[in-house]
Each structure stands twice: as C-alpha cells, then as structure tokens.
Design a protein around this motif. Structure first.
Motif, PDB file in Angstrom:
ATOM      1  N   UNK A   1       0.855  -1.190   0.000  1.00 34.11           N
ATOM      2  CA  UNK A   1       0.000   0.000   0.000  1.00 34.11           C
ATOM      3  C   UNK A   1       0.891   1.240   0.000  1.00 34.11           C
ATOM      4  N   UNK A   2       0.532   2.226  -0.809  1.00 38.12           N
ATOM      5  CA  UNK A   2       1.310   3.469  -0.815  1.00 38.12           C
ATOM      6  C   UNK A   2       0.419   4.647  -0.423  1.00 38.12           C
ATOM      7  N   UNK A   3       1.058   5.651   0.213  1.00 36.48           N
ATOM      8  CA  UNK A   3       0.324   6.782   0.785  1.00 36.48           C
ATOM      9  C   UNK A   3       0.736   8.107   0.155  1.00 36.48           C
ATOM     10  N   UNK A   4      -0.092   9.123   0.376  1.00 37.04           N
ATOM     11  CA  UNK A   4       0.188  10.472  -0.107  1.00 37.04           C
ATOM     12  C   UNK A   4       1.226  11.133   0.808  1.00 37.04           C
ATOM     13  N   UNK A   5       2.230  11.730   0.219  1.00 33.89           N
ATOM     14  CA  UNK A   5       3.296  12.356   1.012  1.00 33.89           C
ATOM     15  C   UNK A   5       3.095  13.862   1.186  1.00 33.89           C
ATOM     16  N   UNK A   6       2.119  14.423   0.460  1.00 38.07           N
ATOM     17  CA  UNK A   6       1.884  15.866   0.531  1.00 38.07           C
ATOM     18  C   UNK A   6       0.456  16.160   0.103  1.00 38.07           C
ATOM     19  N   UNK A   7      -0.205  17.080   0.786  1.00 31.26           N
ATOM     20  CA  UNK A   7      -1.574  17.456   0.424  1.00 31.26           C
ATOM     21  C   UNK A   7      -1.625  17.976  -1.005  1.00 31.26           C
ATOM     22  N   UNK A   8      -2.631  17.538  -1.756  1.00 35.13           N
ATOM     23  CA  UNK A   8      -2.745  17.998  -3.136  1.00 35.13           C
ATOM     24  C   UNK A   8      -4.046  17.550  -3.780  1.00 35.13           C
ATOM     25  N   UNK A   9      -4.086  17.667  -5.116  1.00 34.52           N
ATOM     26  CA  UNK A   9      -5.282  17.337  -5.891  1.00 34.52           C
ATOM     27  C   UNK A   9      -4.920  16.307  -6.962  1.00 34.52           C
ATOM     28  N   UNK A  10      -5.770  15.309  -7.145  1.00 33.23           N
ATOM     29  CA  UNK A  10      -5.515  14.256  -8.123  1.00 33.23           C
ATOM     30  C   UNK A  10      -5.927  14.767  -9.509  1.00 33.23           C
ATOM     31  N   UNK A  11      -4.941  15.056 -10.340  1.00 26.74           N
ATOM     32  CA  UNK A  11      -5.192  15.565 -11.688  1.00 26.74           C
ATOM     33  C   UNK A  11      -5.352  14.441 -12.701  1.00 26.74           C
ATOM     34  N   UNK A  12      -4.703  13.310 -12.434  1.00 28.71           N
ATOM     35  CA  UNK A  12      -4.740  12.191 -13.369  1.00 28.71           C
ATOM     36  C   UNK A  12      -4.657  10.892 -12.587  1.00 28.71           C
ATOM     37  N   UNK A  13      -5.448   9.911 -13.009  1.00 28.46           N
ATOM     38  CA  UNK A  13      -5.453   8.607 -12.356  1.00 28.46           C
ATOM     39  C   UNK A  13      -5.330   7.504 -13.400  1.00 28.46           C
ATOM     40  N   UNK A  14      -4.398   6.596 -13.177  1.00 31.53           N
ATOM     41  CA  UNK A  14      -4.206   5.474 -14.090  1.00 31.53           C
ATOM     42  C   UNK A  14      -5.284   4.419 -13.839  1.00 31.53           C
ATOM     43  N   UNK A  15      -6.020   4.058 -14.903  1.00 28.15           N
ATOM     44  CA  UNK A  15      -7.099   3.087 -14.779  1.00 28.15           C
ATOM     45  C   UNK A  15      -6.657   1.668 -15.120  1.00 28.15           C
ATOM     46  N   UNK A  16      -5.382   1.469 -15.402  1.00 31.69           N
ATOM     47  CA  UNK A  16      -4.894   0.147 -15.787  1.00 31.69           C
ATOM     48  C   UNK A  16      -4.933  -0.797 -14.585  1.00 31.69           C
ATOM     49  N   UNK A  17      -5.408  -2.021 -14.762  1.00 32.98           N
ATOM     50  CA  UNK A  17      -5.448  -2.974 -13.644  1.00 32.98           C
ATOM     51  C   UNK A  17      -4.114  -3.654 -13.377  1.00 32.98           C
TER      52      UNK A  17
END
Length: 319
Positions: free
Chosen positions: A289-305
């Motif tokens: 599991x990986x976490x966010x290291x800095x507050x921000x906004x998700x501009x792009x998300x990879x949909x690949x499984x």
C-alpha cells in the motif's frame, strides 16, 4: 480582417459557414486523406478562434467535443470567425493510435517542414495555411493510454491574458505547465497566439462530463471575446466556485510491478498520509500500500489494472 476571408485558396464572406478539405497526403493505396475544416464567419469582423481536436489520433474525447460544438451550431459567431478542426490526425484516428504511420508524435513535430517526415509536413501545412488567420485557440486533448485526466486547462505561467481566458473557460483546475519544444502550443505561443490546452478524459474513450466541460468552455470563451451572446448558456457556477490554480505537480510512480488498485478518484483532494492505492502479485502472497506524502489534488489517475515498476499511477497537483 477583410470582408473576404481567404483560407486554403477559398474566400469566405461575412455570414458564411463553409467546410474546406485540407488535402495533404494519401494512404498507401493512393486514396486521399483530407482533413475537414469548418470555417464560420459572423456578420461583423472580429477575432478568429480555432477549436481543434485529434492532434493525437486516439484522443477521441477531444474530437467529440469539437464535433458537438459543430453539430449544435455553437461554432457560428455573430462577430469574428470560428475555425473548427474536429480531427487533425486522421491517420491515427483510422488506426486508433496516437502516432502517425511514420511512428512520430505529431505534437512533437511543430512548426514542421514541407520537406520533412509525413507528420512534419502535416504540421507545416496547418501552421502555414490556417494558423496565420488565428488569434485564439482551444486545443483539446485527453490522457494517454488508460490514464484519465480530470478536466483541466494548461497554460504557461507568465501569460496573464491566457490566465484570464483560462479562468473564463471554467474548468475545475488551471495547471501551470511549461510548453515543450516542438509542440503545437509552443509554436503557437512563439507566433503570439493565445492557446488554452484542455485536458480531459483518456484515450479511446468518451466521457460525458468531460465533454460537457469542454463544450461549455468554448461557449464561455466565445462569449467573453464578444463573438456571440451566450448569456443564456453561461453557468453561474463559475462565479461561485473559481478554478483551483495548480502551481506545481508531480507523478506518483509504481514501486512494484503487479495488479494495481486505486483508492481515490481523479479530481479528489487528498491529505498527507491518506492511502492512495496498492499493488499486489496475482497469487495472494504480496501486497504493498502506498500513501500520499503531501496534500494535493488528483489531476490524473491510471485506470490500468496491471502495471509495471515505474509506471505513472497518479498525477498530483499542488496550489
């Protein structure tokens, strides 16, 4: 702007709407490849706005946005001229690929050359035969592969007029992004043209919400430039929820190869420490599991499984 507007050897008078086919190249079978260009002039002189999609052949959502604008008659101004090119890279569209048949990315070939590669010649013809007439441009793009871009407008940091236009456009995010060499946006800026680069959706996909934002953005800009009275079409939401300006951004990349699950969505604000997603093997022995290291906004998300180590998973922007 003279009463007779000459483009690609055709005169277009005030009040006329004409489709011109830009004939640049042929398929290997010698069949013509023509790029339809819809030119619509108002009854009075004014600015010229270019709406263009499909510089990358697999970015179908940009094509759909410009198509809807034309189909709905929204491209017909009262003042000035609107040039619509719903699909520039016809070759890529036919093959459902980003690149030209010569393997080149058209958006890395500008301003082009009349004696260069096929993609370079396409770029040259657009820049020499159409762009001299243009004052403003909205260039519609999507995320590549299975990477979904939340609706955003990208502009250069130092251009105040373009920033104002971006705010008028009304996308949720405005992203400061330096123009890369040999891109269409950079070549236009070098000529003093004002360009909004819209990003929304992913390749080979149509998204209704992204399309709505892209169409509304063109309406907002045309209204602001005084090209047509779209008062009844202008949403009041732009004055209530101003766009978030992204000063910088970075990509979160996969530390492992495997099956990927995202815990968040594009467009979402994320706090430091929140779980963003996980990568596992397919057999139930390993999961990271990986976490966010800095507050921000998700501009792009990879949909690949399924992802490989180093793949771009999330693009996070910071105010």
């Amino acid at each position: 702007m003279p009463n007779d507007f000459n483009i690609l050897h055709q005169k277009i008078k005030l009040g006329e709407t004409v489709q011109i086919n830009m004939d640049i190249a042929r398929l290997n079978t010698r069949s013509k490849i023509e790029v339809p260009i819809i030119v619509s002039r108002g009854k009075a002189e004014g600015p010229c706005l270019l709406l263009i999609g499909g510089i990358h052949g697999d970015e179908t959502n940009g094509v759909e946005i410009v198509r809807q604008i034309v189909a709905g008659g929204l491209n017909k101004p009262e003042v000035g001229t609107v040039i619509c090119i719903p699909l520039l890279n016809v070759f890529g569209f036919l093959n459902q690929k980003r690149e030209f048949p010569d393997g080149r990315d058209l958006n890395r070939m500008f301003p082009g050359s009349n004696t260069g590669s096929l993609a370079s010649r396409f770029a040259f013809n657009l820049m020499s035969k159409v762009i001299p007439k243009v004052d403003y441009c909205i260039d519609y793009h999507t995320g590549g592969a299975q990477r979904f871009n939340y609706s955003q407008v990208r502009i250069d940091r130092s251009d105040e007029e373009t920033l104002k236009l971006a705010k008028i456009f009304g996308s949720p995010y405005i992203v400061y992004s330096k123009s890369k060499e040999k891109t269409f946006r950079k070549s236009m800026a070098d000529l003093g043209k004002k360009v909004l680069l819209f990003e929304g959706g992913k390749s080979l996909n149509l998204d209704k919400i992204v399309t709505k934002v892209g169409v509304q953005g063109a309406i907002n800009v045309m209204h602001y430039l005084g090209m047509r009275d779209f008062s009844s079409n202008i949403s009041k939401i732009n004055t209530v929820i101003p766009p978030i300006i992204i000063q910088s951004s970075n990509w979160v990349r996969a530390k492992h190869s495997g099956m990927y699950r995202s815990y968040i969505s594009a467009g979402q604000k994320v706090e430091k420490g929140v779980k963003l997603g996980s990568i596992s093997d397919p057999f139930g022995d390993f999961e990271s599991v990986f976490k966010c290291t800095q507050e921000g906004y998700i501009l792009n998300s990879n949909h690949a499984p399924v992802v490989n180590q180093g793949d771009a998973l999330l693009h996070i922007g910071f105010e």
